[in-house]
Design an enzyme around this catalytic site. Structure first.
Site, PDB file in Angstrom:
ATOM      1  N   GLN A  20       0.810  -1.225   0.000  1.00  0.00           N
ATOM      2  CA  GLN A  20       0.000   0.000   0.000  1.00  0.00           C
ATOM      3  C   GLN A  20       0.843   1.274   0.000  1.00  0.00           C
ATOM      4  O   GLN A  20       0.338   2.334  -0.348  1.00  0.00           O
ATOM      5  CB  GLN A  20      -0.958  -0.014   1.195  1.00  0.00           C
ATOM      6  CG  GLN A  20      -1.981  -1.146   1.100  1.00  0.00           C
ATOM      7  CD  GLN A  20      -2.958  -1.162   2.257  1.00  0.00           C
ATOM      8  OE1 GLN A  20      -2.697  -1.785   3.271  1.00  0.00           O
ATOM      9  NE2 GLN A  20      -4.076  -0.486   2.116  1.00  0.00           N
ATOM     10  N   ARG A  78       3.909   0.090  13.058  1.00  0.00           N
ATOM     11  CA  ARG A  78       3.638  -1.225  12.470  1.00  0.00           C
ATOM     12  C   ARG A  78       3.720  -1.103  10.948  1.00  0.00           C
ATOM     13  O   ARG A  78       3.027  -0.279  10.351  1.00  0.00           O
ATOM     14  CB  ARG A  78       2.238  -1.705  12.869  1.00  0.00           C
ATOM     15  CG  ARG A  78       1.840  -2.974  12.162  1.00  0.00           C
ATOM     16  CD  ARG A  78       0.438  -3.468  12.514  1.00  0.00           C
ATOM     17  NE  ARG A  78       0.123  -4.609  11.691  1.00  0.00           N
ATOM     18  CZ  ARG A  78      -1.035  -4.808  11.067  1.00  0.00           C
ATOM     19  NH1 ARG A  78      -2.032  -3.975  11.229  1.00  0.00           N
ATOM     20  NH2 ARG A  78      -1.201  -5.865  10.304  1.00  0.00           N
ATOM     21  N   HIS A 123       1.026  -9.205   4.437  1.00  0.00           N
ATOM     22  CA  HIS A 123      -0.159  -8.343   4.407  1.00  0.00           C
ATOM     23  C   HIS A 123      -0.695  -8.344   2.972  1.00  0.00           C
ATOM     24  O   HIS A 123      -0.492  -7.390   2.215  1.00  0.00           O
ATOM     25  CB  HIS A 123       0.208  -6.930   4.887  1.00  0.00           C
ATOM     26  CG  HIS A 123      -0.970  -6.063   5.235  1.00  0.00           C
ATOM     27  ND1 HIS A 123      -1.094  -5.406   6.443  1.00  0.00           N
ATOM     28  CD2 HIS A 123      -2.084  -5.725   4.540  1.00  0.00           C
ATOM     29  CE1 HIS A 123      -2.226  -4.704   6.465  1.00  0.00           C
ATOM     30  NE2 HIS A 123      -2.837  -4.876   5.312  1.00  0.00           N
ATOM     31  N   ASN A 167      -1.722 -10.765   8.285  1.00  0.00           N
ATOM     32  CA  ASN A 167      -2.728  -9.739   8.512  1.00  0.00           C
ATOM     33  C   ASN A 167      -4.086 -10.222   8.016  1.00  0.00           C
ATOM     34  O   ASN A 167      -4.231 -10.608   6.854  1.00  0.00           O
ATOM     35  CB  ASN A 167      -2.366  -8.451   7.764  1.00  0.00           C
ATOM     36  CG  ASN A 167      -3.410  -7.370   7.993  1.00  0.00           C
ATOM     37  OD1 ASN A 167      -3.552  -6.880   9.115  1.00  0.00           O
ATOM     38  ND2 ASN A 167      -4.174  -7.030   6.969  1.00  0.00           N
ATOM     39  N   GLU A 168      -5.063 -10.207   8.893  1.00  0.00           N
ATOM     40  CA  GLU A 168      -6.461 -10.453   8.552  1.00  0.00           C
ATOM     41  C   GLU A 168      -6.677 -11.666   7.654  1.00  0.00           C
ATOM     42  O   GLU A 168      -7.096 -11.540   6.488  1.00  0.00           O
ATOM     43  CB  GLU A 168      -7.058  -9.209   7.882  1.00  0.00           C
ATOM     44  CG  GLU A 168      -6.990  -7.990   8.760  1.00  0.00           C
ATOM     45  CD  GLU A 168      -7.758  -6.800   8.201  1.00  0.00           C
ATOM     46  OE1 GLU A 168      -8.204  -6.858   7.047  1.00  0.00           O
ATOM     47  OE2 GLU A 168      -7.926  -5.812   8.947  1.00  0.00           O
ATOM     48  N   ASN A 310      -7.871  -5.788  14.609  1.00  0.00           N
ATOM     49  CA  ASN A 310      -8.155  -4.686  13.681  1.00  0.00           C
ATOM     50  C   ASN A 310      -9.662  -4.439  13.736  1.00  0.00           C
ATOM     51  O   ASN A 310     -10.447  -5.322  13.394  1.00  0.00           O
ATOM     52  CB  ASN A 310      -7.769  -5.050  12.245  1.00  0.00           C
ATOM     53  CG  ASN A 310      -6.270  -5.249  12.073  1.00  0.00           C
ATOM     54  OD1 ASN A 310      -5.482  -5.025  12.997  1.00  0.00           O
ATOM     55  ND2 ASN A 310      -5.860  -5.672  10.892  1.00  0.00           N
ATOM     56  N   TYR A 312     -12.891  -1.763  12.772  1.00  0.00           N
ATOM     57  CA  TYR A 312     -13.354  -0.570  12.054  1.00  0.00           C
ATOM     58  C   TYR A 312     -14.814  -0.222  12.348  1.00  0.00           C
ATOM     59  O   TYR A 312     -15.151   0.941  12.473  1.00  0.00           O
ATOM     60  CB  TYR A 312     -13.170  -0.739  10.537  1.00  0.00           C
ATOM     61  CG  TYR A 312     -11.717  -0.647  10.125  1.00  0.00           C
ATOM     62  CD1 TYR A 312     -11.140   0.579   9.820  1.00  0.00           C
ATOM     63  CD2 TYR A 312     -10.901  -1.779  10.073  1.00  0.00           C
ATOM     64  CE1 TYR A 312      -9.801   0.685   9.460  1.00  0.00           C
ATOM     65  CE2 TYR A 312      -9.562  -1.681   9.724  1.00  0.00           C
ATOM     66  CZ  TYR A 312      -9.019  -0.450   9.422  1.00  0.00           C
ATOM     67  OH  TYR A 312      -7.694  -0.358   9.083  1.00  0.00           O
ATOM     68  N   GLU A 378      -5.103  -2.002  14.145  1.00  0.00           N
ATOM     69  CA  GLU A 378      -5.657  -1.103  13.119  1.00  0.00           C
ATOM     70  C   GLU A 378      -6.985  -0.552  13.603  1.00  0.00           C
ATOM     71  O   GLU A 378      -7.809  -1.297  14.151  1.00  0.00           O
ATOM     72  CB  GLU A 378      -5.935  -1.843  11.799  1.00  0.00           C
ATOM     73  CG  GLU A 378      -4.730  -2.090  10.947  1.00  0.00           C
ATOM     74  CD  GLU A 378      -5.078  -2.753   9.617  1.00  0.00           C
ATOM     75  OE1 GLU A 378      -6.151  -2.469   9.047  1.00  0.00           O
ATOM     76  OE2 GLU A 378      -4.265  -3.571   9.157  1.00  0.00           O
ATOM     77  N   TRP A 422      -4.866   3.290  11.717  1.00  0.00           N
ATOM     78  CA  TRP A 422      -4.728   3.012  10.290  1.00  0.00           C
ATOM     79  C   TRP A 422      -5.185   4.254   9.573  1.00  0.00           C
ATOM     80  O   TRP A 422      -6.350   4.586   9.655  1.00  0.00           O
ATOM     81  CB  TRP A 422      -5.567   1.800   9.854  1.00  0.00           C
ATOM     82  CG  TRP A 422      -5.316   1.544   8.386  1.00  0.00           C
ATOM     83  CD1 TRP A 422      -6.005   2.079   7.331  1.00  0.00           C
ATOM     84  CD2 TRP A 422      -4.265   0.750   7.829  1.00  0.00           C
ATOM     85  NE1 TRP A 422      -5.440   1.671   6.148  1.00  0.00           N
ATOM     86  CE2 TRP A 422      -4.374   0.852   6.424  1.00  0.00           C
ATOM     87  CE3 TRP A 422      -3.243  -0.029   8.377  1.00  0.00           C
ATOM     88  CZ2 TRP A 422      -3.495   0.194   5.564  1.00  0.00           C
ATOM     89  CZ3 TRP A 422      -2.385  -0.681   7.516  1.00  0.00           C
ATOM     90  CH2 TRP A 422      -2.519  -0.564   6.113  1.00  0.00           C
ATOM     91  N   GLU A 429      -5.575   1.912  -1.443  1.00  0.00           N
ATOM     92  CA  GLU A 429      -6.613   1.216  -0.685  1.00  0.00           C
ATOM     93  C   GLU A 429      -7.216   0.083  -1.533  1.00  0.00           C
ATOM     94  O   GLU A 429      -8.380   0.080  -1.907  1.00  0.00           O
ATOM     95  CB  GLU A 429      -7.656   2.226  -0.192  1.00  0.00           C
ATOM     96  CG  GLU A 429      -8.865   1.680   0.543  1.00  0.00           C
ATOM     97  CD  GLU A 429      -8.582   0.828   1.774  1.00  0.00           C
ATOM     98  OE1 GLU A 429      -7.471   0.861   2.318  1.00  0.00           O
ATOM     99  OE2 GLU A 429      -9.506   0.110   2.176  1.00  0.00           O
ATOM    100  N   TRP A 430      -6.375  -0.874  -1.895  1.00  0.00           N
ATOM    101  CA  TRP A 430      -6.784  -2.090  -2.599  1.00  0.00           C
ATOM    102  C   TRP A 430      -7.716  -1.776  -3.771  1.00  0.00           C
ATOM    103  O   TRP A 430      -7.374  -0.943  -4.596  1.00  0.00           O
ATOM    104  CB  TRP A 430      -7.359  -3.107  -1.600  1.00  0.00           C
ATOM    105  CG  TRP A 430      -6.400  -3.307  -0.436  1.00  0.00           C
ATOM    106  CD1 TRP A 430      -6.612  -2.961   0.875  1.00  0.00           C
ATOM    107  CD2 TRP A 430      -5.046  -3.844  -0.469  1.00  0.00           C
ATOM    108  NE1 TRP A 430      -5.502  -3.255   1.641  1.00  0.00           N
ATOM    109  CE2 TRP A 430      -4.539  -3.796   0.860  1.00  0.00           C
ATOM    110  CE3 TRP A 430      -4.216  -4.359  -1.476  1.00  0.00           C
ATOM    111  CZ2 TRP A 430      -3.254  -4.240   1.189  1.00  0.00           C
ATOM    112  CZ3 TRP A 430      -2.938  -4.810  -1.147  1.00  0.00           C
ATOM    113  CH2 TRP A 430      -2.483  -4.745   0.172  1.00  0.00           C
TER     114      TRP A 430
HETATM  115  C1  BGC Z   1      -6.463  -3.814   5.978  1.00  0.00           C
HETATM  116  C2  BGC Z   1      -5.793  -2.611   5.363  1.00  0.00           C
HETATM  117  C3  BGC Z   1      -6.843  -1.707   4.739  1.00  0.00           C
HETATM  118  C4  BGC Z   1      -7.784  -1.258   5.836  1.00  0.00           C
HETATM  119  C5  BGC Z   1      -8.870  -0.286   5.383  1.00  0.00           C
HETATM  120  C6  BGC Z   1      -7.750  -3.504   6.706  1.00  0.00           C
HETATM  121  O1  BGC Z   1      -8.681  -4.497   6.435  1.00  0.00           O
HETATM  122  O2  BGC Z   1      -5.557  -4.499   6.805  1.00  0.00           O
HETATM  123  O3  BGC Z   1      -4.855  -3.058   4.444  1.00  0.00           O
HETATM  124  O4  BGC Z   1      -6.282  -0.634   4.077  1.00  0.00           O
HETATM  125  O5  BGC Z   1      -8.436  -2.368   6.364  1.00  0.00           O
HETATM  126  O6  BGC Z   1      -9.733  -0.887   4.474  1.00  0.00           O
END
Ligand code: BGC
Length: 473
Positions: A20, A78, A123, A167-168, A310, A312, A378, A422, A429-430
């Protein structure tokens, strides 16, 4: 609460990931990884066919990142290693010294600044050569990953003391090998996600054992895995169907990985029975969810020295009608997560702002997994493009979230040891490319020197870090 103070020696960090931010996709002997291949295929796999070829340019501009870290006053940083920058074909058959030099410079400079590195080994950016041998669908990758981990401990473990293997795995497995929206884009519905996750869990466990057996005494470090999870609550708290759907939602997400690793080496019983029953109904002779042998269960159980979460967002959950659905881990879960209409939404539609969900999730982890030490590895808020430098909404999210973390520590006795925003920088962003901005620092992707500018949130976060205290007006 008596004050907004965090416990002494609380870890204050920010997170990034190699693909990223680094760019330099073919610089100095780096081998291609699955995201290089995937993005170069075009075809709108990523918004506007953007790629991570340049990203934030951190491969050359890493000192600019250090300045950002310094400005924030972080105690921890990180980041992830690009596996194919170190080992171009994924194996230790050939080591790319330039890649080793790059991470040595970064690690040494962080330590000189008094910043503790937390390194993620993988990751989402599997070396293409490993994918070509079957990737995470293949058992072979388990040992290839173990060797990569061993190489990293040998090379960097004198200085890196906090390791995150994967990661995840929930997203890495499902998006890469079930829905196929992430690289390498495999669409094996109902099968690919489970198989990839199975190998990831084994790879993680083996990487933990290698450390524990050969490195721990000498290097005195610790190894874990970063698990993502929403918090989930029944849409109607009085509905049994909604409550059961909520349990399934959590079992097929957090517990899918946390039960084997933190509890008993095996998948949750409910997950095994649902997938096995559905597989029978589909006329299959064995479950789509692979089984661990007794030996594997014993190998997997207890392979994390701390809990990395992580977080959100949160969902309200109700049953999903799966009658007309094809086999898929979503239809196995049979639960649908919904965003409450009154929850504010960030710059991306999936990220509803629900800070209290984190407090409940932290308490859930404390009670489910034996009160582990938890690092929130995150958490963050996205702005859509064009972003505002005065990102007051984002700072509101951070403030409220940190308040919930404090409550978890002080009122619920959760053992939270650190918090990582994060992300340090706006980055790739993928699938959304550069249109979604999670950074504490703005990156101007239109300029060749990719200047970093602090958002308002960065300045406010720096104050919290400095005082180890949340002053909430
Ligand atoms: C991921 C990150 C991603 C972030 C926000 C996480 O799931 O580890 O790579 O940028 O979420 O979408």
């Amino acid at each position: 609460m008596d004050s907004g103070k965090f416990p002494g020696s609380f870890a204050w960090g920010a997170s990034t990931a190699a693909y990223q931010i680094e760019g330099g996709w073919d610089a100095d002997g780096k081998g291609p990884n699955v995201w290089d291949t995937f993005t170069h295929q075009g075809g709108d796999r990523v918004l506007k066919n953007q790629t991570g070829d340049v990203a934030c340019g951190s491969y050359t501009l890493w000192e600019e990142d250090l300045k950002c870290i310094k400005q924030l006053g972080l105690t921890h940083y990180r980041f992830s290693f690009s596996w194919s920058r170190l080992l171009p074909d994924g194996t230790t058959g050939f080591i790319n010294q330039k890649g080793v030099d790059y991470y040595n410079k970064l690690i040494d400079s962080l330590l000189e600044m008094g910043v503790t590195p937390l390194v993620t080994l993988y990751h989402f950016d599997l070396p293409q050569a490993v994918e070509d041998q079957g990737g995470w669908l293949s058992e072979k990758t388990v040992d290839i990953f173990k060797q990569y981990a061993q190489f990293c401990y040998t090379t960097f473990g004198d200085r890196v003391k906090h390791w995150i293997t994967i990661n995840e795995p929930y997203y890495a497995a499902r998006l890469s090998y079930e829905s196929g929206i992430f690289a390498p884009g495999k669409k094996l519905k109902g099968i690919g996600g489970y198989r990839a996750a199975h190998n990831m869990i084994k790879a993680h466990a083996k990487a933990w054992h290698v450390y524990n057996t050969f490195f721990k005494d000498k290097q005195q470090g610790r190894v874990s895995i970063a698990l993502d999870s929403d918090w989930a609550e029944p849409l109607d708290p009085n509905s049994l169907a909604d409550k059961e759907a909520t349990e399934r939602y959590m079992f097929f997400r957090l517990h899918w990985f946390a039960n084997p690793i933190f509890i008993d080496g095996d998948y949750p019983a409910i997950m095994k029975s649902i997938v096995s029953q559905k597989s029978k109904e589909e006329g299959l002779t064995s479950s789509r969810l692979p089984e661990f042998t007794e030996e594997e269960k014993a190998m997997i159980k207890g392979t994390a020295d701390f809990f990395c979460l992580n977080y959100y967002t949160t969902r309200k959950v109700k049953p999903l009608d799966t009658t007309a659905c094809e086999p898929h881990s979503n239809s196995d879960t049979g639960a649908e997560g919904i965003t409450e209409p009154n929850w504010p939404i960030s710059g991306v539609e999936w990220l509803a702002v629900v800070p209290w969900g984190l407090r409940r999730l932290l308490a859930h982890i404390k009670h489910s997994f034996g009160n582990p030490e938890i690092f929130i590895t995150e958490n963050g808020f996205a702005q859509a493009d064009p972003p505002a430098l005065q990102d007051v909404h984002r700072w509101g999210y951070y403030q409220e979230t940190l308040m919930e973390v404090l409550k978890a520590i002080k009122l619920d006795g959760v053992n939270v040891k650190g918090y990582f925003a994060w992300s340090l920088l706006d980055n790739f962003e993928w699938n959304s490319g550069y249109s979604v901005r999670f950074g504490l620092f703005h990156v101007d992707f239109a300029q060749a020197n990719l200047p970093r500018t602090p958002y308002y949130s960065a300045n406010e976060y720096a104050k919290v870090v400095k005082g180890n205290e949340l002053i909430y007006k």
